[in-house]
Design a protein around this motif. Structure first.
Motif, PDB file in Angstrom:
ATOM      1  N   GLN A 189      42.988  37.302  47.544  1.00 54.35           N
ATOM      2  CA  GLN A 189      43.231  37.831  48.891  1.00 54.35           C
ATOM      3  C   GLN A 189      42.375  37.024  49.849  1.00 54.35           C
ATOM      4  N   GLY A 190      43.037  36.322  50.739  1.00 53.63           N
ATOM      5  CA  GLY A 190      42.303  35.468  51.657  1.00 53.63           C
ATOM      6  C   GLY A 190      41.534  34.379  50.946  1.00 53.63           C
ATOM      7  N   GLY A 191      42.046  33.953  49.783  1.00 56.18           N
ATOM      8  CA  GLY A 191      41.394  32.897  49.026  1.00 56.18           C
ATOM      9  C   GLY A 191      40.309  33.364  48.078  1.00 56.18           C
ATOM     10  N   SER A 192      39.972  34.665  48.087  1.00 56.22           N
ATOM     11  CA  SER A 192      38.930  35.206  47.206  1.00 56.22           C
ATOM     12  C   SER A 192      39.558  35.983  46.055  1.00 56.22           C
ATOM     13  N   LEU A 193      38.904  35.979  44.895  1.00 56.74           N
ATOM     14  CA  LEU A 193      39.419  36.679  43.719  1.00 56.74           C
ATOM     15  C   LEU A 193      39.438  38.184  43.940  1.00 56.74           C
ATOM     16  N   THR A 194      40.516  38.822  43.470  1.00 55.32           N
ATOM     17  CA  THR A 194      40.591  40.278  43.516  1.00 55.32           C
ATOM     18  C   THR A 194      39.885  40.865  42.299  1.00 55.32           C
ATOM     19  N   ALA A 195      39.668  42.172  42.327  1.00 54.36           N
ATOM     20  CA  ALA A 195      39.033  42.846  41.188  1.00 54.36           C
ATOM     21  C   ALA A 195      39.894  42.707  39.935  1.00 54.36           C
ATOM     22  N   ALA A 196      41.220  42.763  40.101  1.00 54.85           N
ATOM     23  CA  ALA A 196      42.122  42.610  38.950  1.00 54.85           C
ATOM     24  C   ALA A 196      41.969  41.226  38.338  1.00 54.85           C
ATOM     25  N   ALA A 197      41.871  40.205  39.167  1.00 53.45           N
ATOM     26  CA  ALA A 197      41.714  38.844  38.656  1.00 53.45           C
ATOM     27  C   ALA A 197      40.407  38.697  37.882  1.00 53.45           C
ATOM     28  N   LYS A 198      39.339  39.269  38.394  1.00 55.95           N
ATOM     29  CA  LYS A 198      38.047  39.183  37.704  1.00 55.95           C
ATOM     30  C   LYS A 198      38.111  39.866  36.348  1.00 55.95           C
ATOM     31  N   GLY A 199      38.815  41.014  36.279  1.00 50.13           N
ATOM     32  CA  GLY A 199      38.955  41.712  35.000  1.00 50.13           C
ATOM     33  C   GLY A 199      39.758  40.915  33.991  1.00 50.13           C
ATOM     34  N   VAL A 200      40.855  40.309  34.437  1.00 46.99           N
ATOM     35  CA  VAL A 200      41.690  39.507  33.537  1.00 46.99           C
ATOM     36  C   VAL A 200      40.919  38.291  33.037  1.00 46.99           C
ATOM     37  N   ILE A 201      40.221  37.622  33.939  1.00 48.38           N
ATOM     38  CA  ILE A 201      39.455  36.428  33.552  1.00 48.38           C
ATOM     39  C   ILE A 201      38.371  36.789  32.535  1.00 48.38           C
ATOM     40  N   ALA A 202      37.707  37.919  32.751  1.00 47.01           N
ATOM     41  CA  ALA A 202      36.663  38.343  31.809  1.00 47.01           C
ATOM     42  C   ALA A 202      37.238  38.582  30.419  1.00 47.01           C
ATOM     43  N   ARG A 203      38.418  39.202  30.343  1.00 49.64           N
ATOM     44  CA  ARG A 203      39.030  39.467  29.047  1.00 49.64           C
ATOM     45  C   ARG A 203      39.457  38.163  28.377  1.00 49.64           C
ATOM     46  N   LEU A 204      40.029  37.231  29.132  1.00 50.26           N
ATOM     47  CA  LEU A 204      40.480  35.967  28.549  1.00 50.26           C
ATOM     48  C   LEU A 204      39.299  35.157  28.018  1.00 50.26           C
ATOM     49  N   LYS A 205      38.200  35.168  28.738  1.00 52.01           N
ATOM     50  CA  LYS A 205      37.029  34.414  28.294  1.00 52.01           C
ATOM     51  C   LYS A 205      36.376  35.039  27.066  1.00 52.01           C
TER      52      LYS A 205
END
Length: 717
Positions: A189-205
């Motif tokens: 949103q506005g070029g910044s990561l959303t909370a959903a994106a941070k959660g998905v990235i954490a799980r993938l890593k």
């Protein structure tokens, strides 16, 4: 003459009266129509724009009238053009009386122009349609800062979606999901990561903790994505990695057909639409994505042990000191039990997960049995003696190999159904572990009953992995000898000894088409024993009793032709019958009372699921990680596939030829006793599957196109 003039004057007066009356009526009619038209026009105008009251308009001057003549004609022409649309919708008689004098004459003089102006009427809808486009644009609610990214996403979906998504159902889900939100990005949103994106990235890593490979789910660098093109590309890359993780977490990195042709589990693929909706709307996107991993208790226990093997667990590392060999000798007929004591035994108990009598220094039967199981799992000779080789194996385990074994066992859990049991029966199910040679009956998450089993020999007689439903139990079964045993074992034996089948108590029938069927009638000596447990499947395997009870005492019990022999079938039957029919109050004694020479089928109102598994690594009831011998080589095959087939589509289905139930014509040697002397079934008679389970043979699934079929084994007995 005067009279004539008088008559004529009277006639003229009458004629003038009639004419005046006619004009009055016509004017009244025109006025009424014009009043209605004026009312409808006013409503249309007032609905569109505010109109000043007549009292606020200054009296027109001569110059005003001269200058506004054209404008007045245009307005008058426009009003009749709108009248046909609005006249039937909202008549307003109260407005008609406000301006009769102003509109009484104008429509009359301009009526011809309104007719000629009719072709210009489509211009009115054009002016109405312009504001109608605004609500569609406003409904998208795409923030201005995200609109450039949304435009790029729309372009990619329209032309380049296949660059990010190889699977058709995923492309369709992307088009539907992003189209419904006017292509607004969901991860930024506005070029910044959303909370959903941070959660998905954490799980993938953290995919490694789930037994998966994090490199299979690359995370784009959003920090360096500063342009709409880069943000749109990163958006779809993260979505694609999320799809890959959800799909492989649920169904596995490799399809079970990649491993062997004797595996058959029900498919349970993920729905990309559901993944998008679930993860993007969840309060915790990481937890939502994690939910695609197996929910089973044994899987979660393996996950915890995987962390420990990788050095991420708690607790000190236990080392067993060198010392003399320790051996336990059970009591015999001529000698007493021999139990030695050693200061290393408490550490040994802790190492092997023996919580009971933790500080006991005696090397007793329980410790010796735990050592024996460890040796078996480590592919050592299972003696139960703590010697130098065993101490070394305990202190320096092959952790890399153990990690690989745990990983492939976690992978096999992904193949199994998410719900192992039948909800109508309190989630009851049967689970059999081939490498551990045990069978358990579970209900409501608890073990109800367990027993030892004998499974198929390695090679062509390996017991298949499958999930099916047990539909009935047969007491006093007839053994219809499987075609593989008939043609590979018994017919060759007849060439050597024509009387061998008679001496074994078997009956041979030769059908009119020359095929042979061999069976053994019910009885105590029947190869299936007294009870058969039926869950029809394409491999022709089932569970059954056996007259050969001695094999259950062995540590390794892979001796059958593929079927599973149960140690205590009468108890097993009563447990299952009480789950399926609780009001019948079956007991082992009641089951044994049915033993005789006639087959008895006990059908379950609700079938009980049966899950045949291959767990070479599992956590026991004491919380200890146990390893078992890879008796069929499944671990080795899977480890090799995962390590040496990077980049290949391991999720693709590999076609295997289906089992054959054919019975080729056979020439029997002289001296062989034939029960029916040629009067048996012809080529249209029942095949082996029909004889065994009743009904027709299972319909084989179509083989996937473009795959080379491999020879499929037929598993029997």
């Amino acid at each position: 003459m005067r009279d004539c003039l008088n008559h004529r004057a009277g006639f003229d007066r009458v004629l003038m009266t009639v004419a005046a009356t006619f004009l009055t009526v016509s004017a009244s009619s025109a006025l009424a129509q014009d009043q209605a038209r004026s009312s409808a026009a006013e409503l249309a105008i007032e609905a569109a724009i505010p109109r000043p009251e007549p009292a606020n308009v200054p009296p027109p001057t001569a110059s005003d009238i001269k200058l506004d003549t054209t404008a007045t004609v245009q307005d008058s022409a426009k009003e009749p053009a709108k009248e046909p649309v609005k006249a039937d919708v909202a008549p307003a008689p109260d407005k008609v009386e406000t301006k009769p004098s102003e509109v009484a004459t104008t429509p009359a003089t301009e009526a011809p122009k309104s007719e000629t102006a009719t072709p210009a009427a489509p211009a009115a809808p054009a002016t109405v349609a312009a504001p109608a486009a605004e609500p569609v644009k406003a409904a998208s609610n795409v923030p201005a800062a995200d609109q450039p990214v949304a435009d790029k996403l729309k372009d990619i979906i329209g032309a380049k979606t296949s660059r990010h998504f190889d699977r058709k159902n995923e492309r369709a889900a992307i088009e539907k999901f992003y189209g419904a939100r006017d292509f607004a990005p969901v991860w930024t949103q506005g070029g910044s990561l959303t909370a959903a994106a941070k959660g998905v990235i954490a799980r993938l890593k953290d995919a490694a903790s789930d037994g998966l490979n994090p490199t299979d789910y690359p995370v784009p660098d959003f920090a360096s994505a500063t342009t709409p093109d880069a943000l749109a590309d990163a958006e779809f890359k993260l979505t694609a990695s999320m799809f890959d993780y959800a799909r492989q977490a649920q169904s596995g990195r490799m399809h079970w057909s990649q491993v062997s042709g004797d595996i058959l589990y029900p498919e349970h693929p993920v729905d990309p639409n559901e993944v998008l909706a679930k993860v993007t709307t969840a309060t915790d996107a990481s937890t939502a994505l994690d939910s695609y991993n197996p929910p089973h208790k044994l899987y979660k226990e393996l996950k915890a042990k995987l962390a420990e093997l990788r050095g991420q667990g708690n607790g000190p590392v236990i080392e067993i000191a060198d010392g003399p060999a320790l051996k336990y000798t059970p009591a015999g007929k001529k000698q007493a039990e021999i139990v030695v004591e050693d200061a290393r035994v408490p550490q040994l108990r802790a190492k092997l997960g023996l919580a009971e009598n933790a500080s006991d220094t005696r090397y007793d039967a329980a410790v010796a049995d735990a050592v024996r199981k460890f040796q078996s799992g480590a592919e050592m000779k299972a003696t139960g003696i703590l010697d130098d080789k065993t101490v070394k194996a305990l202190n320096t385990p092959k952790r890399d190999k153990q990690i690989d074994v745990v990983l492939v066992n976690m992978e096999r859990w992904r193949w199994l159904p998410r719900d192992l049991g039948a909800p109508a029966l309190g989630d009851a199910y049967v689970i059999l572990n081939i490498p551990d040679y045990t069978l358990k009956v579970m209900q409501r998450g608890q073990q109800v009953w367990t027993t030892r089993v004998v499974t198929g020999k390695p090679g062509t007689h390996a017991t298949p992995l499958l999930t099916e439903t047990m539909k009935y139990i047969t007491v006093n079964p007839t053994w219809n000898v499987p075609p593989s045993i008939v043609y590979n074992e018994y017919l060759p034996a007849l060439q050597q000894d024509p009387t061998v089948l008679q001496r074994m108590g078997l009956k041979l029938e030769q059908n009119r088409d020359g095929s042979v069927h061999i069976s053994q009638p019910p009885g105590e000596a029947n190869a299936l024993g007294r009870i058969r447990f039926n869950f029809p499947n394409k491999f022709l395997v089932y569970q059954h009793d056996t007259p050969d009870k001695n094999l259950f005492a062995r540590e390794d019990r892979a001796f059958s032709h593929g079927c599973m022999r149960v140690q205590n079938p009468d108890q097993y039957a009563s447990v299952l019958l009480n789950i399926a029919m609780p009001n019948e109050k079956y007991t082992p004694e009641r089951v044994r009372s049915m033993y005789g020479k006639s087959e008895i089928d006990l059908k379950f109102p609700t079938p009980v699921p049966v899950n045949i598994t291959y767990q070479t690594a599992f956590v026991d009831d004491a919380g200890k990680l146990q390893f078992r011998k890879d008796v069929y080589g499944r671990d080795a095959t899977m480890i090799n596939i995962l390590k040496n087939n990077r980049g290949k589509d391991l999720e693709a289905v590999v076609a295997h030829s289906q089992p054959s139930y054919s019975r080729p014509a056979t020439t029997l040697p002289s001296g062989v006793a034939v029960a029916n002397n040629g009067g048996g079934f012809g080529s249209s008679g029942p095949n082996f599957f029909e004889r065994l389970f009743g009904g027709g043979a299972p319909t084989p699934p179509p083989a996937p196109v473009g795959r080379r079929s491999q020879q499929q084994r037929v598993f029997t007995r």
